[in-house]
Design a protein around this motif. Structure first.
Motif, PDB file in Angstrom:
ATOM      1  N   ALA A 118      26.853  63.031  37.581  1.00  0.00           N
ATOM      2  CA  ALA A 118      26.369  63.656  38.649  1.00  0.00           C
ATOM      3  C   ALA A 118      24.868  63.347  38.860  1.00  0.00           C
ATOM      4  CB  ALA A 118      26.656  65.154  38.475  1.00  0.00           C
ATOM      5  N   PRO A 119      24.281  63.520  40.118  1.00  0.00           N
ATOM      6  CA  PRO A 119      22.976  63.391  40.448  1.00  0.00           C
ATOM      7  C   PRO A 119      22.258  64.795  39.885  1.00  0.00           C
ATOM      8  CG  PRO A 119      24.153  63.440  42.584  1.00  0.00           C
ATOM      9  CD  PRO A 119      25.179  63.508  41.531  1.00  0.00           C
ATOM     10  N   ARG A 120      20.930  64.605  39.583  1.00  0.00           N
ATOM     11  CA  ARG A 120      20.420  65.524  39.040  1.00  0.00           C
ATOM     12  C   ARG A 120      19.399  66.310  39.741  1.00  0.00           C
ATOM     13  NH1 ARG A 120      19.914  63.013  32.813  1.00  0.00           N
ATOM     14  NH2 ARG A 120      22.425  62.720  32.673  1.00  0.00           N
ATOM     15  N   ARG A 121      19.214  65.793  40.674  1.00  0.00           N
ATOM     16  CA  ARG A 121      18.083  66.427  41.768  1.00  0.00           C
ATOM     17  C   ARG A 121      18.717  67.575  42.365  1.00  0.00           C
ATOM     18  NH1 ARG A 121      14.397  62.439  43.491  1.00  0.00           N
ATOM     19  NH2 ARG A 121      13.487  64.038  44.748  1.00  0.00           N
ATOM     20  N   GLU A 122      17.760  68.737  42.352  1.00  0.00           N
ATOM     21  CA  GLU A 122      17.982  70.094  42.867  1.00  0.00           C
ATOM     22  C   GLU A 122      18.280  69.961  44.242  1.00  0.00           C
ATOM     23  OE1 GLU A 122      15.062  72.702  41.500  1.00  0.00           O
ATOM     24  OE2 GLU A 122      15.612  72.518  39.387  1.00  0.00           O
ATOM     25  N   ASP A 123      17.825  68.878  45.091  1.00  0.00           N
ATOM     26  CA  ASP A 123      17.982  69.018  46.449  1.00  0.00           C
ATOM     27  C   ASP A 123      19.175  68.167  46.826  1.00  0.00           C
ATOM     28  OD1 ASP A 123      16.909  66.517  45.469  1.00  0.00           O
ATOM     29  OD2 ASP A 123      15.245  66.294  47.075  1.00  0.00           O
ATOM     30  N   ALA A 124      20.130  67.875  46.133  1.00  0.00           N
ATOM     31  CA  ALA A 124      21.204  67.019  46.447  1.00  0.00           C
ATOM     32  C   ALA A 124      22.114  68.170  47.012  1.00  0.00           C
ATOM     33  CB  ALA A 124      21.962  66.628  45.237  1.00  0.00           C
ATOM     34  N   VAL A 134      15.880  56.143  50.540  1.00  0.00           N
ATOM     35  CA  VAL A 134      15.306  56.928  49.706  1.00  0.00           C
ATOM     36  C   VAL A 134      16.013  58.330  49.642  1.00  0.00           C
ATOM     37  CG1 VAL A 134      13.553  57.731  51.248  1.00  0.00           C
ATOM     38  CG2 VAL A 134      13.146  57.902  48.646  1.00  0.00           C
ATOM     39  N   THR A 135      16.385  58.750  51.055  1.00  0.00           N
ATOM     40  CA  THR A 135      17.407  59.981  51.061  1.00  0.00           C
ATOM     41  C   THR A 135      18.592  59.706  50.361  1.00  0.00           C
ATOM     42  OG1 THR A 135      16.152  60.299  53.241  1.00  0.00           O
ATOM     43  CG2 THR A 135      18.181  61.643  52.362  1.00  0.00           C
ATOM     44  N   ILE A 136      19.327  58.838  50.260  1.00  0.00           N
ATOM     45  CA  ILE A 136      20.567  58.500  49.692  1.00  0.00           C
ATOM     46  C   ILE A 136      20.341  58.427  48.255  1.00  0.00           C
ATOM     47  CG2 ILE A 136      22.313  56.693  49.336  1.00  0.00           C
ATOM     48  CD1 ILE A 136      21.894  55.950  52.354  1.00  0.00           C
ATOM     49  N   SER A 137      19.264  58.134  47.720  1.00  0.00           N
ATOM     50  CA  SER A 137      18.966  57.871  46.381  1.00  0.00           C
ATOM     51  C   SER A 137      18.691  59.177  45.634  1.00  0.00           C
ATOM     52  CB  SER A 137      17.760  57.096  45.936  1.00  0.00           C
ATOM     53  OG  SER A 137      16.494  57.605  46.629  1.00  0.00           O
ATOM     54  N   LYS A 138      18.533  60.167  46.557  1.00  0.00           N
ATOM     55  CA  LYS A 138      18.208  61.710  46.048  1.00  0.00           C
ATOM     56  C   LYS A 138      19.801  62.148  45.638  1.00  0.00           C
ATOM     57  CE  LYS A 138      14.356  62.754  48.782  1.00  0.00           C
ATOM     58  NZ  LYS A 138      14.072  63.751  49.784  1.00  0.00           N
ATOM     59  N   HIS A 139      20.734  61.484  46.063  1.00  0.00           N
ATOM     60  CA  HIS A 139      22.137  62.053  46.112  1.00  0.00           C
ATOM     61  C   HIS A 139      23.040  61.047  45.043  1.00  0.00           C
ATOM     62  CE1 HIS A 139      20.550  63.833  49.597  1.00  0.00           C
ATOM     63  NE2 HIS A 139      21.331  64.963  49.358  1.00  0.00           N
ATOM     64  N   GLN A 189      23.182  57.860  42.194  1.00  0.00           N
ATOM     65  CA  GLN A 189      22.221  57.203  41.361  1.00  0.00           C
ATOM     66  C   GLN A 189      22.707  55.742  41.215  1.00  0.00           C
ATOM     67  OE1 GLN A 189      22.958  59.418  37.870  1.00  0.00           O
ATOM     68  NE2 GLN A 189      21.429  61.182  38.358  1.00  0.00           N
ATOM     69  N   GLY A 190      22.483  54.968  42.300  1.00  0.00           N
ATOM     70  CA  GLY A 190      22.986  53.659  42.329  1.00  0.00           C
ATOM     71  C   GLY A 190      24.448  53.082  42.603  1.00  0.00           C
ATOM     72  N   ARG A 191      24.405  51.977  42.641  1.00  0.00           N
ATOM     73  CA  ARG A 191      25.746  51.423  43.257  1.00  0.00           C
ATOM     74  C   ARG A 191      26.854  51.846  42.345  1.00  0.00           C
ATOM     75  NH1 ARG A 191      27.648  47.544  46.988  1.00  0.00           N
ATOM     76  NH2 ARG A 191      29.634  46.592  46.496  1.00  0.00           N
ATOM     77  N   ALA A 192      26.993  51.720  41.054  1.00  0.00           N
ATOM     78  CA  ALA A 192      27.891  52.030  40.094  1.00  0.00           C
ATOM     79  C   ALA A 192      28.343  53.630  40.379  1.00  0.00           C
ATOM     80  CB  ALA A 192      27.454  51.854  38.614  1.00  0.00           C
TER      81      ALA A 192
END
Length: 273
Positions: A87-93, A131-136, A138-141
């Motif tokens: 799971a993404p760990r960014r609080e803004d996801a 960069v916006t997508i990368s906030k949500h 974590q890479g292609r896998a």
């Protein structure tokens, strides 16, 4: 407590994606959930708070109970507990935006194949920066994992047929075969040996395990049989010959798949007393 609460939320998500709970439907009361799940009310209240926080449920205008939100189906398809390994760990996801990213990736893969799916193409479709997508994501896998689970969310395990373990496994794996045929990229994205299966993939594995449980009491043996069969279906789909069938004949790859499935289940039968 957090893990148990996350399991409750995951179960609600499963029911939403399966159509058992629809936007506007009331959630069961906290006490009803506690009784059904055999957990404390305090754990349930933690889960209900998570449902509201993630946009899956909201309180009725008159303050009586919680109801499924209009955007819940999109969120449920990609919901993950906060401590889920991928799971993404960014609080803004934002769960809704994540659902849009996953749906866009699936649309691209459906239309043009998995090789053409990229963060750049997704960003172009959504009119947003990588960069916006990368906030949500974590890479292609990670994105492939989310795509696979969203695809499985659209195809929950079938109703159990009358009959023994073999009849149940046959209908499940034919169901998966049709999923892979409809979406060839899916066989490349899913992996039934990952340390922690995603919720909707896990539902298929649990269906198979439940079918085998009466005749294969050892849990490790059941798990190995389930993984073996699921990966046979997946592997067969990754090697589709796509030869056109002669008039009036079944497609060659489906004939080969069905023959292999029967031989595989014959082998399972030899292990069962």
């Amino acid at each position: 407590m957090a893990r148990i609460a996350a399991n409750i939320v995951a179960d609600v998500c499963r029911r939403i994606t399966a159509g058992e709970l629809r936007p506007g439907d009331p959630l069961p009361t906290g006490r009803d959930i506690a009784r059904e799940q055999d957990v404390s009310v305090s754990v349930v209240y933690h889960a209900l708070a998570r449902l509201r926080q993630d946009g899956l449920a909201e309180r009725a205008p008159d303050g009586t109970g919680l109801y499924i939100t209009e955007r819940a189906p999109a969120i449920a398809a990609t919901w993950r507990p906060p401590n889920w390994r991928g799971a993404p760990r960014r609080e803004d996801a934002d769960p809704l935006y994540l659902a849009q990213v996953v749906r866009t990736a699936i649309d691209i893969a459906d239309a043009d194949g998995l090789a053409t799916m990229s963060m750049r193409r997704i960003g172009e479709r959504l009119n947003t920066a990588n960069v916006t997508i990368s906030k949500h994501v974590q890479g292609r896998a990670h994105l492939l994992t989310l795509m696979a689970d969203a695809a499985f969310a659209e195809h929950p395990p079938p109703q159990r047929p009358a009959g023994d373990w073999r009849a149940q496994l046959e209908i499940l794996y034919r169901h998966q075969w049709q999923m892979y045929r409809a979406r060839p990229w899916l066989a490349e994205a899913v992996w039934f040996r990952r340390p922690q299966l995603c919720p909707h993939e896990a539902a298929h594995a649990e269906y198979a395990a439940a079918a085998l449980e009466p005749v294969v009491p050892a849990a490790p043996t059941r798990a190995n049989l389930v993984a073996t069969a699921a990966n046979y279906v997946r592997g067969s789909a990754m090697n589709l010959d796509r030869l056109p069938a002669e008039s009036g004949e079944d497609e060659p790859d489906t004939v080969a798949f069905e023959s292999g499935l029967q031989r595989l289940l014959d082998g399972f039968a030899r292990l069962i007393p």
